[in-house]
Design an enzyme around this catalytic site. Sequence first.
Site, PDB file in Angstrom:
ATOM      1  N   TRP A  37     -14.985  18.109  -5.723  1.00  0.00           N
ATOM      2  CA  TRP A  37     -16.141  17.802  -4.882  1.00  0.00           C
ATOM      3  C   TRP A  37     -16.305  18.834  -3.750  1.00  0.00           C
ATOM      4  O   TRP A  37     -15.316  19.355  -3.224  1.00  0.00           O
ATOM      5  CB  TRP A  37     -15.990  16.436  -4.227  1.00  0.00           C
ATOM      6  CG  TRP A  37     -16.055  15.277  -5.174  1.00  0.00           C
ATOM      7  CD1 TRP A  37     -16.349  15.308  -6.511  1.00  0.00           C
ATOM      8  CD2 TRP A  37     -15.803  13.905  -4.851  1.00  0.00           C
ATOM      9  NE1 TRP A  37     -16.299  14.042  -7.027  1.00  0.00           N
ATOM     10  CE2 TRP A  37     -15.972  13.158  -6.046  1.00  0.00           C
ATOM     11  CE3 TRP A  37     -15.464  13.238  -3.672  1.00  0.00           C
ATOM     12  CZ2 TRP A  37     -15.810  11.782  -6.077  1.00  0.00           C
ATOM     13  CZ3 TRP A  37     -15.297  11.856  -3.720  1.00  0.00           C
ATOM     14  CH2 TRP A  37     -15.472  11.136  -4.908  1.00  0.00           C
ATOM     15  N   TYR A  77     -14.458   4.031  10.317  1.00  0.00           N
ATOM     16  CA  TYR A  77     -13.002   3.911  10.209  1.00  0.00           C
ATOM     17  C   TYR A  77     -12.342   4.469  11.479  1.00  0.00           C
ATOM     18  O   TYR A  77     -11.446   3.844  12.051  1.00  0.00           O
ATOM     19  CB  TYR A  77     -12.549   4.693   8.981  1.00  0.00           C
ATOM     20  CG  TYR A  77     -11.067   4.693   8.719  1.00  0.00           C
ATOM     21  CD1 TYR A  77     -10.434   3.547   8.244  1.00  0.00           C
ATOM     22  CD2 TYR A  77     -10.299   5.838   8.909  1.00  0.00           C
ATOM     23  CE1 TYR A  77      -9.067   3.550   7.982  1.00  0.00           C
ATOM     24  CE2 TYR A  77      -8.939   5.849   8.647  1.00  0.00           C
ATOM     25  CZ  TYR A  77      -8.326   4.700   8.183  1.00  0.00           C
ATOM     26  OH  TYR A  77      -6.981   4.701   7.919  1.00  0.00           O
ATOM     27  N   GLY A 137       0.813  -1.216   0.000  1.00  0.00           N
ATOM     28  CA  GLY A 137       0.000   0.000   0.000  1.00  0.00           C
ATOM     29  C   GLY A 137       0.845   1.264   0.000  1.00  0.00           C
ATOM     30  O   GLY A 137       2.072   1.212   0.005  1.00  0.00           O
ATOM     31  N   LEU A 138       0.157   2.404  -0.002  1.00  0.00           N
ATOM     32  CA  LEU A 138       0.833   3.712   0.011  1.00  0.00           C
ATOM     33  C   LEU A 138       1.820   3.803   1.177  1.00  0.00           C
ATOM     34  O   LEU A 138       3.001   4.109   0.995  1.00  0.00           O
ATOM     35  CB  LEU A 138      -0.236   4.816   0.121  1.00  0.00           C
ATOM     36  CG  LEU A 138       0.230   6.243   0.379  1.00  0.00           C
ATOM     37  CD1 LEU A 138       0.926   6.809  -0.847  1.00  0.00           C
ATOM     38  CD2 LEU A 138      -0.963   7.134   0.760  1.00  0.00           C
ATOM     39  N   LYS A 191      -9.969   2.604  14.291  1.00  0.00           N
ATOM     40  CA  LYS A 191      -8.615   3.081  14.606  1.00  0.00           C
ATOM     41  C   LYS A 191      -8.477   3.407  16.102  1.00  0.00           C
ATOM     42  O   LYS A 191      -7.431   3.152  16.710  1.00  0.00           O
ATOM     43  CB  LYS A 191      -8.262   4.308  13.749  1.00  0.00           C
ATOM     44  CG  LYS A 191      -8.048   3.962  12.274  1.00  0.00           C
ATOM     45  CD  LYS A 191      -6.820   3.081  12.086  1.00  0.00           C
ATOM     46  CE  LYS A 191      -6.515   2.766  10.647  1.00  0.00           C
ATOM     47  NZ  LYS A 191      -5.378   1.835  10.496  1.00  0.00           N
ATOM     48  N   HIS A 211      -8.475   9.384  -2.110  1.00  0.00           N
ATOM     49  CA  HIS A 211      -8.464  10.642  -1.355  1.00  0.00           C
ATOM     50  C   HIS A 211      -8.355  11.813  -2.333  1.00  0.00           C
ATOM     51  O   HIS A 211      -8.088  11.621  -3.523  1.00  0.00           O
ATOM     52  CB  HIS A 211      -7.281  10.657  -0.380  1.00  0.00           C
ATOM     53  CG  HIS A 211      -7.467   9.712   0.771  1.00  0.00           C
ATOM     54  ND1 HIS A 211      -6.946   8.444   0.777  1.00  0.00           N
ATOM     55  CD2 HIS A 211      -8.147   9.848   1.940  1.00  0.00           C
ATOM     56  CE1 HIS A 211      -7.280   7.838   1.904  1.00  0.00           C
ATOM     57  NE2 HIS A 211      -8.008   8.654   2.622  1.00  0.00           N
ATOM     58  N   ARG A 233      -7.283  20.960   4.829  1.00  0.00           N
ATOM     59  CA  ARG A 233      -6.608  19.702   5.151  1.00  0.00           C
ATOM     60  C   ARG A 233      -5.099  19.934   5.193  1.00  0.00           C
ATOM     61  O   ARG A 233      -4.569  20.839   4.547  1.00  0.00           O
ATOM     62  CB  ARG A 233      -6.898  18.628   4.089  1.00  0.00           C
ATOM     63  CG  ARG A 233      -8.349  18.176   3.992  1.00  0.00           C
ATOM     64  CD  ARG A 233      -8.761  17.297   5.157  1.00  0.00           C
ATOM     65  NE  ARG A 233     -10.128  16.795   5.009  1.00  0.00           N
ATOM     66  CZ  ARG A 233     -11.227  17.456   5.380  1.00  0.00           C
ATOM     67  NH1 ARG A 233     -11.137  18.667   5.925  1.00  0.00           N
ATOM     68  NH2 ARG A 233     -12.417  16.899   5.219  1.00  0.00           N
ATOM     69  N   SER A 282      -4.929   7.420  12.354  1.00  0.00           N
ATOM     70  CA  SER A 282      -5.320   8.446  11.379  1.00  0.00           C
ATOM     71  C   SER A 282      -5.770   9.691  12.132  1.00  0.00           C
ATOM     72  O   SER A 282      -6.290   9.602  13.245  1.00  0.00           O
ATOM     73  CB  SER A 282      -6.486   7.914  10.555  1.00  0.00           C
ATOM     74  OG  SER A 282      -7.124   8.968   9.870  1.00  0.00           O
TER      75      SER A 282
HETATM   76  O1  GFB Z   1      -9.303  13.234   0.923  1.00  0.00           O
HETATM   77  P1  GFB Z   1     -10.729  13.087   1.234  1.00  0.00           P
HETATM   78  O2  GFB Z   1     -11.490  12.084   0.437  1.00  0.00           O
HETATM   79  O3  GFB Z   1     -10.913  12.698   2.744  1.00  0.00           O
HETATM   80  O4  GFB Z   1     -11.448  14.498   1.014  1.00  0.00           O
HETATM   81  P2  GFB Z   1     -11.148  13.380   4.175  1.00  0.00           P
HETATM   82  C1  GFB Z   1     -10.946  15.685   1.524  1.00  0.00           C
HETATM   83  C2  GFB Z   1     -11.765  16.860   1.023  1.00  0.00           C
HETATM   84  O5  GFB Z   1     -11.546  17.016  -0.400  1.00  0.00           O
HETATM   85  C3  GFB Z   1     -13.285  16.727   1.183  1.00  0.00           C
HETATM   86  C4  GFB Z   1     -12.772  17.170  -1.053  1.00  0.00           C
HETATM   87  O6  GFB Z   1     -13.810  17.983   1.546  1.00  0.00           O
HETATM   88  C5  GFB Z   1     -13.756  16.348  -0.231  1.00  0.00           C
HETATM   89  O7  GFB Z   1     -15.097  16.709  -0.499  1.00  0.00           O
HETATM   90  N1  GFB Z   1     -12.642  16.736  -2.470  1.00  0.00           N
HETATM   91  C6  GFB Z   1     -12.710  17.558  -3.553  1.00  0.00           C
HETATM   92  C7  GFB Z   1     -12.458  15.493  -2.930  1.00  0.00           C
HETATM   93  N2  GFB Z   1     -12.611  16.869  -4.695  1.00  0.00           N
HETATM   94  C8  GFB Z   1     -12.440  15.566  -4.333  1.00  0.00           C
HETATM   95  C9  GFB Z   1     -12.268  14.370  -5.086  1.00  0.00           C
HETATM   96  O8  GFB Z   1     -12.267  14.360  -6.322  1.00  0.00           O
HETATM   97  N3  GFB Z   1     -12.091  13.218  -4.379  1.00  0.00           N
HETATM   98  C10 GFB Z   1     -12.094  13.208  -3.005  1.00  0.00           C
HETATM   99  N4  GFB Z   1     -11.895  12.042  -2.371  1.00  0.00           N
HETATM  100  N5  GFB Z   1     -12.284  14.317  -2.263  1.00  0.00           N
HETATM  101  C11 GFB Z   1     -10.691  10.930   4.806  1.00  0.00           C
HETATM  102  C12 GFB Z   1     -11.402   9.925   5.655  1.00  0.00           C
HETATM  103  O9  GFB Z   1     -11.374  12.090   5.033  1.00  0.00           O
HETATM  104  O10 GFB Z   1      -9.360  11.155   5.232  1.00  0.00           O
HETATM  105  C13 GFB Z   1     -10.600   8.743   5.956  1.00  0.00           C
HETATM  106  O11 GFB Z   1     -12.633   9.613   5.073  1.00  0.00           O
HETATM  107  C14 GFB Z   1      -9.161   9.053   6.311  1.00  0.00           C
HETATM  108  O12 GFB Z   1     -11.213   8.029   6.980  1.00  0.00           O
HETATM  109  C15 GFB Z   1      -8.550  10.078   5.409  1.00  0.00           C
HETATM  110  O13 GFB Z   1      -9.063   9.469   7.632  1.00  0.00           O
HETATM  111  C16 GFB Z   1      -7.178  10.539   5.869  1.00  0.00           C
HETATM  112  O14 GFB Z   1      -9.939  14.106   4.623  1.00  0.00           O
HETATM  113  O15 GFB Z   1     -12.402  14.163   4.227  1.00  0.00           O
END
Ligand code: GFB
Length: 308
Positions: free
Chosen positions: A203, A137, A14-15, A141, A180, A210, A108
């Site tokens: 999205w 999740y 994995g990553l 954790k 992500h 972040r 996490s």
């Molecule tokens: O990285 P992400 O999926 O995870 O999304 P989280 C971070 C932010 O980016 C959110 C936005 O506000 C999403 O709506 N976003 C914008 C997008 N465009 C996109 C896209 O094309 N794809 C995705 N995926 N997001 C995760 C957790 O949360 O973080 C896990 O669900 C884990 O459990 C991980 O802890 C580190 O930061 O929101």
Amino acid sequence: MEKNAKIYIAGHTGLVGSAILRALQAQGYSKYLLHTIEELDLTRQSVVDDLFKQECPDYVILAAAKVGGIQANNTYPADFIYINLQLESNIIHSAYQYGVKKLCFLGSSCIYPKYAQQPMKEDYLLDGKLEPTNESYAIAKIAGIKMCQAYNRQYSTNFISVMPTNLYGPHDNFDLQSSHVLPALIRKFVDARKSSAPSATVWGTGSPKREFLFVDDLADAVIFLMNHYDDGEIVNIGTGKDISILELASLIKEEVGFNGTIEFDSTKPDGTPRKLLDVTKLNQLGWTAKTPLREGIRKTIQWYLENK
Ligand code: GFB
């Protein structure tokens, strides 16, 4: 860790696991226990028990997990809680039973409450309600952390738990549904540039913030803590800096060389408004992140273009 010790990296393809393996190899560690998910189903206790009985690893890095971005977490909560609880419980228990010298459990930053004060200190754990999109999740954790602490207390094991912020880098998942944000945006902008699309879609609203850590830095921090930290209290691993999703999108757009516009899909969730770790404890232990975000993004784009 002794350079000739046998190190089991659970999740080495994995990553996170692959970055830890690269870093250990670069630092001269020579003996590994590595099995792919196809070879060993870590959610089955007897499989894990047999592995430890036969192989007796000296050290364990527990980087195996079911992971995904906001949509995957939100869509498959049962899978996220079941798989993660099973595999961490099996590995932690076997590590105790077969006398592993030290184990590092990878958690996490989503273990902290949704509206935690920022930046988030280690002692904010269990101070409030979790973010609903990744509650399953996060609960799994948190259980892993508490399990490590319980075994340390009852059996005097040396199990540490580290809490990385949002990670990215080579070997990430670039699938648009389950990834992500950072790899998703690299792919979206690369595809949009190739097809000369007028826009690419991000999205949510773009306003959540972040923190992003290059995975090779995370690997370096994990090895550092395996060698310099012997305490069950959790340690955050991050950069201490965050940016908004819109800022991140603009940065990736620029690095990819896409000239169109950014659109927002507000039907998709934003998730936690902000998730920034307080990394004072890690800094005081003697470690700081090295890779600037732009440089890490460049390396990740390059890896994606060469390996997609
Ligand atoms: O990285 P992400 O999926 O995870 O999304 P989280 C971070 C932010 O980016 C959110 C936005 O506000 C999403 O709506 N976003 C914008 C997008 N465009 C996109 C896209 O094309 N794809 C995705 N995926 N997001 C995760 C957790 O949360 O973080 C896990 O669900 C884990 O459990 C991980 O802890 C580190 O930061 O929101």
